[in-house]
Design a protein around this motif. Sequence first.
Motif: not given
Length: 262
Positions: A90-94, A188-210
Amino acid sequence: MTGEALRRLLSDAAATWVQDIRTEGTVTSTNDVLKELARAGALEGTVVVADVQTAGRGRQGRAWESLGGNLFLSFLLRPPQGASVSLVPLAAGLAVAEALDGEGVDGRLKWPNDVLANDKKIAGILAEASADARGIDSVVVGIGVNVNLDPAQLPEDVRDTATSLLAETKRAHDVAVVAAAVLCRWVLWYDALQADGARVRRAWRDRSVAWWGRRVEVTSSGERVTGVARDIDDAGALVVETDDGRQHVVLSGDARALRPAD
Ligand code: BT5
Protein backbone atom coordinates in the motif's frame (compact mmCIF):
# COMPACT_ATOMS: atom_id res chain seq x y z
CA MET A 1 19.12 5.11 -18.13
CA THR A 2 22.31 4.98 -16.13
CA GLY A 3 22.54 4.56 -12.37
CA GLU A 4 24.34 7.90 -12.04
CA ALA A 5 21.68 9.74 -14.03
CA LEU A 6 18.99 8.26 -11.80
CA ARG A 7 20.92 9.05 -8.63
CA ARG A 8 21.30 12.70 -9.66
CA LEU A 9 17.51 13.02 -9.78
CA LEU A 10 16.99 11.75 -6.22
CA SER A 11 16.16 13.89 -3.20
CA ASP A 12 18.72 13.84 -0.36
CA ALA A 13 16.51 11.47 1.62
CA ALA A 14 16.15 9.07 -1.30
CA ALA A 15 19.86 9.28 -2.16
CA THR A 16 20.65 8.31 1.44
CA TRP A 17 18.25 5.36 1.46
CA VAL A 18 19.14 4.04 -1.98
CA GLN A 19 22.30 1.94 -1.76
CA ASP A 20 23.25 0.50 -5.04
CA ILE A 21 21.45 1.13 -8.35
CA ARG A 22 21.77 -1.59 -11.00
CA THR A 23 20.57 -0.54 -14.42
CA GLU A 24 20.08 -3.37 -16.88
CA GLY A 25 19.07 -3.67 -20.53
CA THR A 26 16.95 -6.78 -20.90
CA VAL A 27 16.20 -9.04 -17.92
CA THR A 28 13.63 -11.75 -17.22
CA SER A 29 12.19 -9.80 -14.28
CA THR A 30 13.75 -7.11 -12.10
CA ASN A 31 12.25 -8.92 -9.09
CA ASP A 32 14.18 -12.06 -10.02
CA VAL A 33 17.44 -10.14 -10.50
CA LEU A 34 17.00 -8.46 -7.13
CA LYS A 35 16.08 -11.71 -5.34
CA GLU A 36 19.35 -13.16 -6.60
CA LEU A 37 21.22 -10.12 -5.28
CA ALA A 38 19.33 -10.45 -1.97
CA ARG A 39 20.45 -14.07 -1.65
CA ALA A 40 24.02 -12.87 -2.16
CA GLY A 41 23.62 -10.39 0.72
CA ALA A 42 22.47 -7.16 -0.96
CA LEU A 43 21.47 -4.39 1.44
CA GLU A 44 18.18 -2.64 1.97
CA GLY A 45 17.87 0.11 -0.60
CA THR A 46 19.39 -1.88 -3.45
CA VAL A 47 17.55 -0.95 -6.64
CA VAL A 48 17.29 -2.72 -9.99
CA VAL A 49 15.90 -0.97 -13.07
CA ALA A 50 15.62 -2.58 -16.51
CA ASP A 51 14.71 -1.32 -19.99
CA VAL A 52 12.79 -4.45 -20.97
CA GLN A 53 11.57 -7.60 -19.18
CA THR A 54 11.10 -10.88 -21.02
CA ALA A 55 9.20 -12.55 -18.16
CA GLY A 56 7.63 -9.67 -16.24
CA ARG A 57 5.34 -11.06 -13.56
CA GLY A 58 2.18 -10.03 -11.82
CA ARG A 59 0.63 -11.89 -8.92
CA GLN A 60 -0.38 -15.56 -9.06
CA GLY A 61 1.68 -16.36 -12.11
CA ARG A 62 0.10 -13.66 -14.26
CA ALA A 63 2.21 -11.83 -16.83
CA TRP A 64 3.17 -8.15 -16.77
CA GLU A 65 3.58 -6.84 -20.32
CA SER A 66 7.01 -5.25 -20.32
CA LEU A 67 7.91 -3.43 -23.52
CA GLY A 68 10.69 -0.86 -23.84
CA GLY A 69 9.96 2.78 -22.93
CA ASN A 70 8.32 1.88 -19.64
CA LEU A 71 9.46 1.60 -16.04
CA PHE A 72 10.44 -1.72 -14.45
CA LEU A 73 11.95 -1.11 -11.05
CA SER A 74 12.50 -3.22 -7.94
CA PHE A 75 13.91 -2.27 -4.55
CA LEU A 76 14.95 -4.36 -1.59
CA LEU A 77 13.79 -4.15 2.02
CA ARG A 78 15.39 -5.88 4.96
CA PRO A 79 12.67 -5.55 7.58
CA PRO A 80 13.70 -5.77 11.22
CA GLN A 81 12.85 -9.08 12.87
CA GLY A 82 9.15 -9.30 13.70
CA ALA A 83 8.23 -6.24 11.63
CA SER A 84 4.90 -6.34 9.84
CA VAL A 85 5.24 -5.93 6.10
CA SER A 86 1.59 -6.22 5.14
CA LEU A 87 1.24 -2.48 4.44
CA VAL A 88 4.35 -2.31 2.23
CA PRO A 89 2.41 -2.75 -1.03
CA LEU A 90 0.00 0.00 0.00
CA ALA A 91 2.85 2.39 0.83
CA ALA A 92 4.45 1.56 -2.52
CA GLY A 93 1.13 2.26 -4.25
CA LEU A 94 0.99 5.68 -2.61
CA ALA A 95 4.52 6.41 -3.82
CA VAL A 96 3.62 5.49 -7.39
CA ALA A 97 0.36 7.45 -7.38
CA GLU A 98 2.15 10.54 -6.09
CA ALA A 99 4.94 10.13 -8.64
CA LEU A 100 2.28 10.26 -11.36
CA ASP A 101 1.06 13.61 -9.99
CA GLY A 102 4.37 15.09 -11.09
CA GLU A 103 3.64 13.92 -14.64
CA GLY A 104 0.18 15.45 -14.67
CA VAL A 105 -1.81 12.26 -14.10
CA ASP A 106 -4.17 11.62 -11.17
CA GLY A 107 -3.27 8.11 -10.02
CA ARG A 108 -5.87 6.29 -7.93
CA LEU A 109 -5.31 3.16 -5.88
CA LYS A 110 -7.32 -0.01 -6.23
CA TRP A 111 -7.01 -2.76 -3.68
CA PRO A 112 -4.73 -4.55 -3.38
CA ASN A 113 -1.98 -3.35 -5.69
CA ASP A 114 -3.20 -1.50 -8.77
CA VAL A 115 -2.66 2.10 -9.70
CA LEU A 116 -5.36 3.40 -12.03
CA ALA A 117 -5.73 6.52 -14.15
CA ASN A 118 -9.22 7.22 -15.44
CA ASP A 119 -10.25 3.75 -14.26
CA LYS A 120 -7.57 2.00 -16.30
CA LYS A 121 -4.46 0.29 -15.01
CA ILE A 122 -1.35 2.41 -15.38
CA ALA A 123 0.91 0.63 -12.86
CA GLY A 124 1.15 -2.55 -10.83
CA ILE A 125 3.07 -3.60 -7.75
CA LEU A 126 4.39 -7.03 -6.88
CA ALA A 127 5.85 -7.38 -3.37
CA GLU A 128 7.53 -10.73 -2.70
CA ALA A 129 8.80 -11.68 0.74
CA SER A 130 11.43 -14.34 1.41
CA ALA A 131 11.64 -15.97 4.79
CA ASP A 132 14.26 -17.95 6.63
CA ALA A 133 13.96 -19.79 9.96
CA ARG A 134 13.93 -16.48 11.85
CA GLY A 135 11.15 -14.92 9.81
CA ILE A 136 11.03 -12.52 6.87
CA ASP A 137 14.53 -11.98 5.63
CA SER A 138 13.82 -9.69 2.68
CA VAL A 139 11.03 -8.14 0.67
CA VAL A 140 11.47 -7.35 -3.00
CA VAL A 141 9.07 -4.63 -4.13
CA GLY A 142 8.61 -4.58 -7.91
CA ILE A 143 6.93 -1.69 -9.66
CA GLY A 144 5.85 -1.53 -13.28
CA VAL A 145 4.62 1.79 -14.68
CA ASN A 146 3.30 2.22 -18.20
CA VAL A 147 5.17 5.34 -19.22
CA ASN A 148 5.47 5.60 -23.01
CA LEU A 149 3.25 2.66 -23.82
CA ASP A 150 0.70 2.76 -26.58
CA PRO A 151 -2.01 0.42 -25.21
CA ALA A 152 -2.57 -0.80 -28.78
CA GLN A 153 0.80 -2.62 -28.40
CA LEU A 154 -0.68 -4.84 -25.71
CA PRO A 155 -2.38 -8.20 -26.19
CA GLU A 156 -6.09 -7.89 -26.87
CA ASP A 157 -7.26 -9.07 -23.46
CA VAL A 158 -5.26 -6.36 -21.64
CA ARG A 159 -5.52 -3.46 -24.10
CA ASP A 160 -8.89 -2.08 -23.05
CA THR A 161 -8.13 -2.00 -19.34
CA ALA A 162 -4.63 -0.51 -19.59
CA THR A 163 -3.38 3.03 -19.96
CA SER A 164 -0.06 4.89 -19.74
CA LEU A 165 1.35 8.33 -19.06
CA LEU A 166 1.65 8.77 -22.82
CA ALA A 167 -1.97 7.78 -23.43
CA GLU A 168 -3.25 10.03 -20.63
CA THR A 169 -1.23 13.16 -21.41
CA LYS A 170 -0.51 12.74 -25.16
CA ARG A 171 3.19 13.39 -24.64
CA ALA A 172 6.31 11.32 -24.02
CA HIS A 173 7.72 11.11 -20.47
CA ASP A 174 11.24 10.54 -19.17
CA VAL A 175 11.40 7.09 -17.57
CA ALA A 176 14.31 8.14 -15.30
CA VAL A 177 12.31 11.07 -13.95
CA VAL A 178 9.40 8.76 -13.14
CA ALA A 179 11.77 6.24 -11.50
CA ALA A 180 13.32 8.96 -9.35
CA ALA A 181 9.92 10.34 -8.35
CA VAL A 182 8.79 6.86 -7.27
CA LEU A 183 11.90 6.42 -5.10
CA CYS A 184 11.63 9.93 -3.62
CA ARG A 185 8.00 9.36 -2.62
CA TRP A 186 8.76 5.80 -1.46
CA VAL A 187 11.31 6.85 1.17
CA LEU A 188 8.77 9.26 2.66
CA TRP A 189 6.04 6.64 2.85
CA TYR A 190 8.45 3.99 4.15
CA ASP A 191 9.37 6.38 6.98
CA ALA A 192 5.69 7.02 7.64
CA LEU A 193 5.04 3.28 7.67
CA GLN A 194 7.67 2.68 10.31
CA ALA A 195 6.42 5.56 12.46
CA ASP A 196 2.66 5.18 12.10
CA GLY A 197 1.04 2.52 9.90
CA ALA A 198 -2.39 4.09 10.45
CA ARG A 199 -1.23 7.18 8.54
CA VAL A 200 -0.36 5.07 5.51
CA ARG A 201 -3.69 3.33 5.71
CA ARG A 202 -5.58 6.66 5.88
CA ALA A 203 -3.60 8.16 3.01
CA TRP A 204 -4.16 5.04 0.93
CA ARG A 205 -7.90 5.21 1.55
CA ASP A 206 -7.97 8.89 0.62
CA ARG A 207 -6.27 8.10 -2.65
CA SER A 208 -8.26 4.99 -3.50
CA VAL A 209 -10.91 4.56 -6.16
CA ALA A 210 -14.28 5.67 -4.79
CA TRP A 211 -15.84 2.32 -4.01
CA TRP A 212 -16.41 2.54 -0.26
CA GLY A 213 -20.06 1.75 0.31
CA ARG A 214 -20.35 0.22 -3.17
CA ARG A 215 -20.88 -3.41 -4.08
CA VAL A 216 -17.75 -5.32 -4.99
CA GLU A 217 -16.84 -8.86 -5.88
CA VAL A 218 -13.66 -10.24 -4.36
CA THR A 219 -12.01 -13.48 -5.38
CA SER A 220 -9.50 -14.96 -2.99
CA SER A 221 -8.00 -18.46 -3.20
CA GLY A 222 -10.78 -19.52 -5.55
CA GLU A 223 -13.49 -18.28 -3.21
CA ARG A 224 -15.81 -15.48 -4.21
CA VAL A 225 -17.36 -12.95 -1.85
CA THR A 226 -19.86 -10.33 -2.98
CA GLY A 227 -20.79 -7.47 -0.71
CA VAL A 228 -20.24 -3.84 0.13
CA ALA A 229 -16.65 -2.58 0.38
CA ARG A 230 -16.33 -1.01 3.83
CA ASP A 231 -12.68 -0.31 4.54
CA ILE A 232 -9.16 -1.62 4.66
CA ASP A 233 -8.03 -2.78 8.08
CA ASP A 234 -4.74 -2.26 9.96
CA ALA A 235 -3.10 -5.05 7.97
CA GLY A 236 -4.21 -3.66 4.63
CA ALA A 237 -6.91 -6.32 4.24
CA LEU A 238 -10.16 -5.44 2.48
CA VAL A 239 -13.27 -5.51 4.66
CA VAL A 240 -16.38 -6.57 2.77
CA GLU A 241 -19.82 -6.71 4.33
CA THR A 242 -22.06 -9.40 2.89
CA ASP A 243 -25.86 -9.17 2.70
CA ASP A 244 -26.23 -11.10 5.96
CA GLY A 245 -24.35 -8.30 7.73
CA ARG A 246 -21.17 -10.32 8.26
CA GLN A 247 -17.80 -8.61 7.79
CA HIS A 248 -15.30 -10.57 5.69
CA VAL A 249 -11.64 -9.68 5.97
CA VAL A 250 -9.83 -10.50 2.72
CA LEU A 251 -6.06 -10.49 3.02
CA SER A 252 -5.24 -11.00 -0.64
CA GLY A 253 -7.14 -11.49 -3.85
CA ASP A 254 -8.71 -9.64 -6.73
CA ALA A 255 -11.55 -7.18 -6.46
CA ARG A 256 -13.85 -5.46 -8.88
CA ALA A 257 -16.65 -2.98 -8.39
CA LEU A 258 -20.06 -4.24 -9.46
CA ARG A 259 -22.58 -2.16 -11.32
CA PRO A 260 -25.83 -1.76 -9.37
CA ALA A 261 -27.50 -4.24 -11.77
CA ASP A 262 -24.89 -7.01 -11.22
C1 BT5 B 1 0.47 -6.63 -10.99
O1 BT5 B 1 -0.01 -7.92 -10.97
O2 BT5 B 1 -0.18 -5.66 -11.31
C2 BT5 B 1 1.93 -6.50 -10.60
C3 BT5 B 1 2.79 -6.04 -11.73
C4 BT5 B 1 4.20 -5.81 -11.26
C5 BT5 B 1 5.15 -5.58 -12.40
C6 BT5 B 1 6.52 -5.22 -11.91
S1 BT5 B 1 7.56 -4.69 -13.21
C7 BT5 B 1 8.93 -4.74 -12.18
C8 BT5 B 1 8.79 -6.00 -11.35
N1 BT5 B 1 9.28 -7.16 -12.07
C9 BT5 B 1 8.32 -8.05 -12.33
O3 BT5 B 1 8.48 -9.13 -12.93
N2 BT5 B 1 7.15 -7.61 -11.86
C10 BT5 B 1 7.29 -6.31 -11.20
P1 BT5 B 1 -1.53 -8.35 -11.10
O4 BT5 B 1 -2.38 -7.56 -10.15
O5 BT5 B 1 -1.52 -9.82 -10.99
O6 BT5 B 1 -1.95 -7.87 -12.54
C11 BT5 B 1 -1.56 -8.57 -13.69
C12 BT5 B 1 -2.63 -8.30 -14.75
O7 BT5 B 1 -2.52 -6.95 -15.21
C13 BT5 B 1 -2.47 -9.15 -15.98
O8 BT5 B 1 -3.13 -10.38 -15.84
C14 BT5 B 1 -3.12 -8.29 -17.06
O9 BT5 B 1 -4.52 -8.41 -17.02
C15 BT5 B 1 -2.78 -6.88 -16.60
N3 BT5 B 1 -1.57 -6.35 -17.25
C16 BT5 B 1 -0.46 -7.02 -17.67
N4 BT5 B 1 0.45 -6.18 -18.15
C17 BT5 B 1 -0.08 -4.93 -18.05
C18 BT5 B 1 0.40 -3.65 -18.38
N5 BT5 B 1 1.61 -3.44 -18.88
N6 BT5 B 1 -0.44 -2.61 -18.13
C19 BT5 B 1 -1.65 -2.77 -17.60
N7 BT5 B 1 -2.15 -3.97 -17.28
C20 BT5 B 1 -1.37 -5.04 -17.49
